[in-house]
Motif scaffolding. Structure first.
Motif, mmCIF file in Angstrom:
data_model
loop_
_atom_site.group_PDB
_atom_site.id
_atom_site.type_symbol
_atom_site.label_atom_id
_atom_site.label_comp_id
_atom_site.label_asym_id
_atom_site.label_seq_id
_atom_site.Cartn_x
_atom_site.Cartn_y
_atom_site.Cartn_z
ATOM 1 N N ALA A 111 -10.512 -4.397 5.308
ATOM 2 C CA ALA A 111 -11.296 -5.622 5.149
ATOM 3 C C ALA A 111 -10.876 -6.675 6.168
ATOM 4 C CB ALA A 111 -11.135 -6.162 3.732
ATOM 5 N N TYR A 112 -9.584 -6.760 6.443
ATOM 6 C CA TYR A 112 -9.080 -7.745 7.401
ATOM 7 C C TYR A 112 -9.675 -7.521 8.791
ATOM 8 C CZ TYR A 112 -5.901 -10.282 10.467
ATOM 9 O OH TYR A 112 -5.388 -11.111 11.423
ATOM 10 N N PHE A 113 -9.875 -6.269 9.165
ATOM 11 C CA PHE A 113 -10.449 -5.965 10.477
ATOM 12 C C PHE A 113 -11.980 -5.928 10.453
ATOM 13 C CE2 PHE A 113 -6.101 -4.367 11.147
ATOM 14 C CZ PHE A 113 -5.812 -5.012 12.335
ATOM 15 N N GLY A 114 -12.561 -6.442 9.387
ATOM 16 C CA GLY A 114 -14.003 -6.613 9.309
ATOM 17 C C GLY A 114 -14.782 -5.414 8.833
ATOM 18 N N SER A 153 -17.399 -2.237 4.518
ATOM 19 C CA SER A 153 -17.931 -1.000 3.940
ATOM 20 C C SER A 153 -16.839 0.064 3.859
ATOM 21 C CB SER A 153 -19.111 -0.483 4.779
ATOM 22 O OG SER A 153 -18.713 -0.252 6.124
ATOM 23 N N VAL A 154 -15.987 0.123 4.893
ATOM 24 C CA VAL A 154 -14.864 1.064 4.872
ATOM 25 C C VAL A 154 -13.890 0.701 3.760
ATOM 26 C CG1 VAL A 154 -12.890 1.959 6.173
ATOM 27 C CG2 VAL A 154 -15.075 1.559 7.328
ATOM 28 N N ALA A 155 -13.671 -0.588 3.550
ATOM 29 C CA ALA A 155 -12.756 -1.041 2.503
ATOM 30 C C ALA A 155 -13.235 -0.597 1.133
ATOM 31 C CB ALA A 155 -12.621 -2.561 2.546
ATOM 32 N N PHE A 156 -14.535 -0.737 0.875
ATOM 33 C CA PHE A 156 -15.062 -0.330 -0.420
ATOM 34 C C PHE A 156 -14.995 1.186 -0.601
ATOM 35 C CE2 PHE A 156 -17.740 -4.359 -0.010
ATOM 36 C CZ PHE A 156 -16.796 -5.103 -0.712
ATOM 37 N N VAL A 157 -15.269 1.913 0.469
ATOM 38 C CA VAL A 157 -15.162 3.377 0.399
ATOM 39 C C VAL A 157 -13.718 3.786 0.123
ATOM 40 C CG1 VAL A 157 -15.325 5.505 1.740
ATOM 41 C CG2 VAL A 157 -17.185 3.835 1.830
ATOM 42 N N MET A 158 -12.774 3.089 0.770
ATOM 43 C CA MET A 158 -11.364 3.396 0.550
ATOM 44 C C MET A 158 -10.946 3.125 -0.889
ATOM 45 S SD MET A 158 -9.169 2.416 3.935
ATOM 46 C CE MET A 158 -9.180 3.519 5.349
ATOM 47 N N GLY A 192 -7.598 -3.786 -6.353
ATOM 48 C CA GLY A 192 -8.129 -3.730 -4.998
ATOM 49 C C GLY A 192 -9.367 -4.569 -4.767
ATOM 50 N N TRP A 193 -10.265 -4.584 -5.732
ATOM 51 C CA TRP A 193 -11.530 -5.316 -5.568
ATOM 52 C C TRP A 193 -11.298 -6.800 -5.292
ATOM 53 C CZ3 TRP A 193 -16.402 -4.855 -4.402
ATOM 54 C CH2 TRP A 193 -17.345 -5.748 -4.854
ATOM 55 N N PRO A 194 -10.533 -7.527 -6.104
ATOM 56 C CA PRO A 194 -10.309 -8.949 -5.788
ATOM 57 C C PRO A 194 -9.482 -9.167 -4.523
ATOM 58 C CG PRO A 194 -9.008 -8.281 -7.693
ATOM 59 C CD PRO A 194 -9.933 -7.158 -7.404
ATOM 60 N N SER A 195 -8.581 -8.248 -4.198
ATOM 61 C CA SER A 195 -7.777 -8.393 -2.973
ATOM 62 C C SER A 195 -8.662 -8.315 -1.739
ATOM 63 C CB SER A 195 -6.699 -7.303 -2.922
ATOM 64 O OG SER A 195 -5.816 -7.399 -4.016
ATOM 65 N N VAL A 196 -9.584 -7.376 -1.739
ATOM 66 C CA VAL A 196 -10.524 -7.237 -0.622
ATOM 67 C C VAL A 196 -11.434 -8.464 -0.527
ATOM 68 C CG1 VAL A 196 -12.558 -5.944 0.142
ATOM 69 C CG2 VAL A 196 -10.488 -4.719 -0.547
ATOM 70 N N LEU A 197 -11.892 -8.957 -1.665
ATOM 71 C CA LEU A 197 -12.768 -10.127 -1.655
ATOM 72 C C LEU A 197 -12.040 -11.377 -1.161
ATOM 73 C CD1 LEU A 197 -14.857 -9.718 -4.936
ATOM 74 C CD2 LEU A 197 -15.586 -9.324 -2.581
ATOM 75 N N LEU A 198 -10.762 -11.500 -1.473
ATOM 76 C CA LEU A 198 -10.000 -12.638 -0.960
ATOM 77 C C LEU A 198 -9.895 -12.594 0.559
ATOM 78 C CD1 LEU A 198 -7.070 -13.131 -3.509
ATOM 79 C CD2 LEU A 198 -8.674 -14.887 -2.733
ATOM 80 N N ILE A 199 -9.690 -11.406 1.114
ATOM 81 C CA ILE A 199 -9.649 -11.264 2.569
ATOM 82 C C ILE A 199 -10.987 -11.653 3.175
ATOM 83 C CG2 ILE A 199 -9.512 -9.583 4.451
ATOM 84 C CD1 ILE A 199 -6.791 -10.277 3.401
ATOM 85 N N ARG A 233 -11.558 -15.549 2.893
ATOM 86 C CA ARG A 233 -10.745 -16.387 3.781
ATOM 87 C C ARG A 233 -11.106 -16.217 5.251
ATOM 88 N NH1 ARG A 233 -9.332 -19.119 6.994
ATOM 89 N NH2 ARG A 233 -7.321 -20.125 7.405
ATOM 90 N N ASP A 234 -11.368 -14.982 5.674
ATOM 91 C CA ASP A 234 -11.517 -14.723 7.103
ATOM 92 C C ASP A 234 -12.962 -14.577 7.566
ATOM 93 O OD1 ASP A 234 -8.469 -12.796 7.323
ATOM 94 O OD2 ASP A 234 -8.834 -14.898 7.685
#
Length: 273
Positions: A75-78, A81-86, A116-123, A126-127
């Motif tokens: 998610a940090y690297f944008g 979709s990959v983050a959700f699949v992971m 994981g879901w809220p951690s990804v959403l925070l990234i 913020r970014d």
């Protein structure tokens, strides 16, 4: 009263140490905020392992941690979709690993998604933009902390009827009302203070109210999980507060609401332009 006073003092001391670090990393953003979320994710994962898999806490905590951190970095690297699949495949992988170790596969899989879901959403929150992202993330923290602190203080001061005794015997209606009012005020104040695009003070208050309700819901949900696993606290990471999960359970639900509000604003801005 003396015991309660010492409890409040210990909570305040812990918050005085941790809150500035979280605020600083959020303010700076970039790899500092990524580091904050990664560190928190690892701690939460191992707390989840200890709570849900007492016969193999480190193994399950490590599996959950690996899946969540991989999604957060993506998610940090944008690559949202990959983050959700992971997260999906990480949950499946953690479940298979837990089953191979004689632990509950469902609990391991749920831990990946729950953390994981809220951690990804925070990234993402913020970014998504260096300045606007900071404003939205600050709103999440302000609403959550205000709702959490005022709920505790109002409940401790006024007491009264219990909110949901079967799940959380210490929660009261006075604390609940104090929490949602504080959340609405914090949402309005942050919207008035920061540039939130088309989000007006009124809608900021509404979003704060919704996020405060989510904060209360997240707190109750975690109380139910702790009762299911037969533990009093998620851990002892933070003096006076228990585990880190005991402190961010409401934030994990609130960020979903605020991220939905941010997404709606983005869609509205694109529609206008």
């Amino acid at each position: 009263m003396a015991v309660k006073g010492r409890d409040i003092a210990l909570r305040a001391a812990s918050a005085a140490v941790l809150a500035p670090a979280a605020v600083a990393a959020t303010w700076i953003g970039g790899v500092w905020f990524l580091g904050l979320i990664v560190a928190a994710s690892v701690v939460l994962a191992f707390e989840w392992g200890a709570m849900s898999a007492p016969r193999a806490p480190r193994l399950i905590g490590g599996a959950v941690s690996l899946a969540v951190v991989a999604a957060v970095v993506s998610a940090y690297f944008g690559a949202m979709s990959v983050a959700f699949v992971m997260l999906v495949f990480g949950a499946a992988g953690a479940a298979l690993f837990a089953r191979s170790r004689g632990q509950q596969a469902v609990d391991a899989a749920y831990g990946v998604l729950y953390l994981g879901w809220p951690s990804v959403l925070l990234i993402w929150l913020r970014d998504v933009d260096s300045t606007v992202g900071l404003h939205w993330t600050a709103l999440v923290f302000a609403v959550t902390w205000s709702a959490d602190i005022l709920a505790y203080l109002a409940g401790s001061t006024f007491g009264g009827p219990k909110l949901w005794p079967s799940y959380s015997p210490n929660k009261t209606w006075s604390g609940f009302i104090g929490g949602i009012v504080a959340g609405a005020i914090a949402g309005a104040a942050m919207t008035a203070w920061f540039d939130m695009g088309p989000l007006t003070v009124f809608w900021g208050a509404f979003l704060g109210l919704a996020a405060a309700l989510a904060t209360m819901g997240g707190d109750l949900w975690e109380s139910g999980l702790k009762r299911r696993f037969g533990v009093k606290d998620a851990g002892n990471t933070i003096p006076g507060h228990g585990g880190l999960l005991d402190r961010v359970d409401g934030l994990m639900f609130a960020v979903v609401v605020v991220a939905a509000g941010r997404l709606l604003v983005v869609l509205l801005e694109r529609g206008v332009s």
